[in-house]
Design a protein around this motif. Sequence first.
Motif, PDB file in Angstrom:
ATOM      1  N   GLN A 153     -28.098  12.975 -55.602  1.00  0.00           N
ATOM      2  CA  GLN A 153     -29.142  12.503 -54.840  1.00  0.00           C
ATOM      3  C   GLN A 153     -28.752  10.962 -54.662  1.00  0.00           C
ATOM      4  O   GLN A 153     -28.405  10.393 -55.375  1.00  0.00           O
ATOM      5  CB  GLN A 153     -30.465  12.790 -55.173  1.00  0.00           C
ATOM      6  CG  GLN A 153     -31.447  12.231 -53.806  1.00  0.00           C
ATOM      7  CD  GLN A 153     -32.929  12.963 -54.445  1.00  0.00           C
ATOM      8  OE1 GLN A 153     -33.311  12.826 -55.559  1.00  0.00           O
ATOM      9  NE2 GLN A 153     -33.558  13.685 -53.472  1.00  0.00           N
ATOM     10  N   ARG A 154     -28.836  10.515 -53.145  1.00  0.00           N
ATOM     11  CA  ARG A 154     -28.359   9.088 -52.965  1.00  0.00           C
ATOM     12  C   ARG A 154     -29.837   8.338 -53.254  1.00  0.00           C
ATOM     13  O   ARG A 154     -30.728   8.910 -53.325  1.00  0.00           O
ATOM     14  CB  ARG A 154     -27.896   8.896 -51.543  1.00  0.00           C
ATOM     15  CG  ARG A 154     -26.580   9.358 -51.404  1.00  0.00           C
ATOM     16  CD  ARG A 154     -26.083   8.976 -50.081  1.00  0.00           C
ATOM     17  NE  ARG A 154     -24.665   9.395 -49.785  1.00  0.00           N
ATOM     18  CZ  ARG A 154     -24.442  10.376 -48.950  1.00  0.00           C
ATOM     19  NH1 ARG A 154     -25.265  11.048 -48.569  1.00  0.00           N
ATOM     20  NH2 ARG A 154     -23.174  10.831 -48.701  1.00  0.00           N
ATOM     21  N   GLU A 155     -29.736   6.863 -53.134  1.00  0.00           N
ATOM     22  CA  GLU A 155     -30.936   6.082 -53.363  1.00  0.00           C
ATOM     23  C   GLU A 155     -32.031   6.597 -52.160  1.00  0.00           C
ATOM     24  O   GLU A 155     -33.110   6.441 -52.505  1.00  0.00           O
ATOM     25  CB  GLU A 155     -30.642   4.700 -53.324  1.00  0.00           C
ATOM     26  CG  GLU A 155     -29.759   4.495 -54.611  1.00  0.00           C
ATOM     27  CD  GLU A 155     -29.719   2.693 -54.689  1.00  0.00           C
ATOM     28  OE1 GLU A 155     -29.968   2.091 -53.573  1.00  0.00           O
ATOM     29  OE2 GLU A 155     -29.085   2.534 -55.535  1.00  0.00           O
ATOM     30  N   ASN A 156     -31.585   6.726 -50.971  1.00  0.00           N
ATOM     31  CA  ASN A 156     -32.260   7.019 -49.978  1.00  0.00           C
ATOM     32  C   ASN A 156     -32.856   8.510 -49.815  1.00  0.00           C
ATOM     33  O   ASN A 156     -33.651   9.018 -48.607  1.00  0.00           O
ATOM     34  CB  ASN A 156     -31.645   6.527 -48.522  1.00  0.00           C
ATOM     35  CG  ASN A 156     -30.555   7.757 -48.459  1.00  0.00           C
ATOM     36  OD1 ASN A 156     -30.187   8.435 -49.156  1.00  0.00           O
ATOM     37  ND2 ASN A 156     -29.731   7.387 -47.224  1.00  0.00           N
ATOM     38  N   GLY A 157     -32.592   9.288 -50.807  1.00  0.00           N
ATOM     39  CA  GLY A 157     -32.948  10.673 -50.779  1.00  0.00           C
ATOM     40  C   GLY A 157     -32.235  11.671 -50.453  1.00  0.00           C
ATOM     41  O   GLY A 157     -32.435  12.896 -50.564  1.00  0.00           O
ATOM     42  N   SER A 158     -31.302  11.366 -49.538  1.00  0.00           N
ATOM     43  CA  SER A 158     -30.019  12.307 -49.176  1.00  0.00           C
ATOM     44  C   SER A 158     -29.165  12.758 -50.176  1.00  0.00           C
ATOM     45  O   SER A 158     -29.311  12.278 -51.342  1.00  0.00           O
ATOM     46  CB  SER A 158     -29.297  11.773 -47.859  1.00  0.00           C
ATOM     47  OG  SER A 158     -28.546  10.528 -48.392  1.00  0.00           O
ATOM     48  N   GLU A 207     -25.884  17.844 -47.078  1.00  0.00           N
ATOM     49  CA  GLU A 207     -25.570  16.311 -47.108  1.00  0.00           C
ATOM     50  C   GLU A 207     -26.335  15.475 -46.149  1.00  0.00           C
ATOM     51  O   GLU A 207     -26.546  14.404 -45.795  1.00  0.00           O
ATOM     52  CB  GLU A 207     -24.323  16.176 -47.168  1.00  0.00           C
ATOM     53  CG  GLU A 207     -23.296  16.747 -48.244  1.00  0.00           C
ATOM     54  CD  GLU A 207     -22.679  18.157 -47.705  1.00  0.00           C
ATOM     55  OE1 GLU A 207     -21.539  18.172 -47.965  1.00  0.00           O
ATOM     56  OE2 GLU A 207     -23.369  18.882 -47.358  1.00  0.00           O
ATOM     57  N   TYR A 208     -26.752  16.694 -45.000  1.00  0.00           N
ATOM     58  CA  TYR A 208     -27.414  15.822 -43.762  1.00  0.00           C
ATOM     59  C   TYR A 208     -28.737  16.502 -43.535  1.00  0.00           C
ATOM     60  O   TYR A 208     -29.137  16.484 -42.407  1.00  0.00           O
ATOM     61  CB  TYR A 208     -26.319  15.873 -42.630  1.00  0.00           C
ATOM     62  CG  TYR A 208     -25.172  15.558 -42.846  1.00  0.00           C
ATOM     63  CD1 TYR A 208     -24.679  14.027 -43.068  1.00  0.00           C
ATOM     64  CD2 TYR A 208     -23.905  16.376 -43.171  1.00  0.00           C
ATOM     65  CE1 TYR A 208     -23.514  13.772 -43.235  1.00  0.00           C
ATOM     66  CE2 TYR A 208     -22.726  15.720 -43.393  1.00  0.00           C
ATOM     67  CZ  TYR A 208     -22.331  14.524 -43.504  1.00  0.00           C
ATOM     68  OH  TYR A 208     -21.195  13.943 -43.797  1.00  0.00           O
ATOM     69  N   ILE A 209     -29.181  17.178 -44.467  1.00  0.00           N
ATOM     70  CA  ILE A 209     -30.585  17.733 -44.158  1.00  0.00           C
ATOM     71  C   ILE A 209     -31.786  16.859 -43.753  1.00  0.00           C
ATOM     72  O   ILE A 209     -32.471  17.386 -42.919  1.00  0.00           O
ATOM     73  CB  ILE A 209     -30.946  18.663 -45.467  1.00  0.00           C
ATOM     74  CG1 ILE A 209     -31.921  19.421 -45.204  1.00  0.00           C
ATOM     75  CG2 ILE A 209     -31.551  17.346 -46.654  1.00  0.00           C
ATOM     76  CD1 ILE A 209     -32.381  20.418 -46.157  1.00  0.00           C
ATOM     77  N   HIS A 210     -31.504  15.462 -44.223  1.00  0.00           N
ATOM     78  CA  HIS A 210     -32.727  14.527 -43.711  1.00  0.00           C
ATOM     79  C   HIS A 210     -32.378  14.124 -42.180  1.00  0.00           C
ATOM     80  O   HIS A 210     -33.378  13.721 -41.530  1.00  0.00           O
ATOM     81  CB  HIS A 210     -32.550  13.333 -44.643  1.00  0.00           C
ATOM     82  CG  HIS A 210     -31.183  12.728 -44.430  1.00  0.00           C
ATOM     83  ND1 HIS A 210     -29.914  13.165 -44.912  1.00  0.00           N
ATOM     84  CD2 HIS A 210     -30.807  11.657 -44.113  1.00  0.00           C
ATOM     85  CE1 HIS A 210     -29.036  12.418 -44.795  1.00  0.00           C
ATOM     86  NE2 HIS A 210     -29.197  11.276 -44.238  1.00  0.00           N
ATOM     87  N   LEU A 211     -31.472  14.695 -41.743  1.00  0.00           N
ATOM     88  CA  LEU A 211     -31.085  14.408 -40.260  1.00  0.00           C
ATOM     89  C   LEU A 211     -31.155  15.684 -39.448  1.00  0.00           C
ATOM     90  O   LEU A 211     -31.347  15.555 -38.227  1.00  0.00           O
ATOM     91  CB  LEU A 211     -29.648  13.773 -40.067  1.00  0.00           C
ATOM     92  CG  LEU A 211     -29.216  12.745 -40.774  1.00  0.00           C
ATOM     93  CD1 LEU A 211     -27.890  12.365 -40.443  1.00  0.00           C
ATOM     94  CD2 LEU A 211     -30.135  11.339 -40.118  1.00  0.00           C
ATOM     95  N   GLY A 212     -31.638  16.795 -40.114  1.00  0.00           N
ATOM     96  CA  GLY A 212     -31.780  17.958 -39.456  1.00  0.00           C
ATOM     97  C   GLY A 212     -30.388  18.580 -38.759  1.00  0.00           C
ATOM     98  O   GLY A 212     -30.666  19.337 -38.057  1.00  0.00           O
ATOM     99  N   ALA A 213     -29.381  18.376 -39.480  1.00  0.00           N
ATOM    100  CA  ALA A 213     -28.113  19.020 -39.099  1.00  0.00           C
ATOM    101  C   ALA A 213     -27.828  20.380 -39.421  1.00  0.00           C
ATOM    102  O   ALA A 213     -27.885  20.689 -40.614  1.00  0.00           O
ATOM    103  CB  ALA A 213     -26.951  17.901 -39.690  1.00  0.00           C
ATOM    104  N   ARG A 214     -28.194  21.225 -38.572  1.00  0.00           N
ATOM    105  CA  ARG A 214     -28.074  22.822 -38.829  1.00  0.00           C
ATOM    106  C   ARG A 214     -26.421  23.320 -38.848  1.00  0.00           C
ATOM    107  O   ARG A 214     -25.650  22.851 -37.797  1.00  0.00           O
ATOM    108  CB  ARG A 214     -28.850  23.227 -37.666  1.00  0.00           C
ATOM    109  CG  ARG A 214     -29.178  24.754 -38.223  1.00  0.00           C
ATOM    110  CD  ARG A 214     -29.856  25.484 -36.892  1.00  0.00           C
ATOM    111  NE  ARG A 214     -31.249  25.131 -36.660  1.00  0.00           N
ATOM    112  CZ  ARG A 214     -32.242  25.210 -37.461  1.00  0.00           C
ATOM    113  NH1 ARG A 214     -32.128  26.021 -38.489  1.00  0.00           N
ATOM    114  NH2 ARG A 214     -33.657  24.951 -37.139  1.00  0.00           N
ATOM    115  N   ALA A 215     -26.395  24.217 -39.765  1.00  0.00           N
ATOM    116  CA  ALA A 215     -25.059  24.955 -39.789  1.00  0.00           C
ATOM    117  C   ALA A 215     -24.935  25.952 -38.839  1.00  0.00           C
ATOM    118  O   ALA A 215     -26.044  26.480 -38.499  1.00  0.00           O
ATOM    119  CB  ALA A 215     -24.770  25.416 -41.153  1.00  0.00           C
ATOM    120  N   ASP A 216     -23.873  26.287 -38.251  1.00  0.00           N
ATOM    121  CA  ASP A 216     -23.710  27.538 -37.830  1.00  0.00           C
ATOM    122  C   ASP A 216     -23.973  28.740 -38.651  1.00  0.00           C
ATOM    123  O   ASP A 216     -23.444  28.787 -39.657  1.00  0.00           O
ATOM    124  CB  ASP A 216     -22.123  27.776 -37.056  1.00  0.00           C
ATOM    125  CG  ASP A 216     -22.140  27.224 -35.583  1.00  0.00           C
ATOM    126  OD1 ASP A 216     -22.779  27.667 -34.723  1.00  0.00           O
ATOM    127  OD2 ASP A 216     -21.512  26.169 -35.632  1.00  0.00           O
TER     128      ASP A 216
END
Length: 274
Positions: A153-158, A207-216
């Motif tokens: 986990q990064r400092e910003n929670g991502s 890695e990008y769940i905080h941005l709502g990046a959805r996988a195919d």
Amino acid sequence: MRVLCTRLKRERGCNGFTLMELLVVVSIMVVLTSILLPALRRARRQAHAVVCGSNARQLHLANSAYSTANEGRYCYGAMHMRGSNLQRWHGIRQSEEEPFARGTGPLAPFMSMADGIKSCPSFKGFAVEPYSFEMGCGGYGYNNAYLGQVLTQRENGSLRVLTDEYGVQAEQIRCPARTLMFADAALAVVRNKVAEYSFAEPRFHPEYIHLGARADPSIHFRHSMRAIVVWCDGHVSSEARSFTWSSGVYEGNSDESGLGWFGETDDNRLFDLQ
């Protein structure tokens, strides 16, 4: 002699079928076939699902044995951090232009099949370049996002990938009975056709769940719109699809190809370690 011939003709005539009788027999056979064929198809599909579940169970046993032999860590899913794309959980190749060799992956020493992963009998994969990059996985996908690599986990929670050279430790999984390990998988690459794909992708990229990046979606509901899943505790289940979408990156349509996710919550809880 004339009397004998007449008698034979009569006897033969009595043993033959009239046209009406023949039509009745044919009609009965058609009716019976129409009744039995759907039942036979259902039985065949059910048998395929049983075989598929057995294959998935073998993958779990192999990964568990791998973990025991490697300090409690599960198998890696794909090694990329060293700058190469040559190793998968299901096979190894010498160059990126070659297919993954069957029976050469890290799980191979822990499986009874020397020629590679057993294939799901219901999987009809599309094996034409450039969509044959994951051949050899048998139509099964690994939960690489959370099990086949280590996240931090990064400092910003991502989250970010700490290493993909080995998987997580089994003891880190808080609820093994609700954490997916392997599932029926494929990728909708062209219209009405799917390719082999060796990862069961979660609903969102970790890695990008905080941005709502959805996988195919890659979970393939090919058993009468159900998917075979083996969980980290070793039990096998058959899951119905509850959601799907397509990013548009590939020509194929996920919905039409039977791809999506199961579960009622739109998050990664059935994949992550929580």
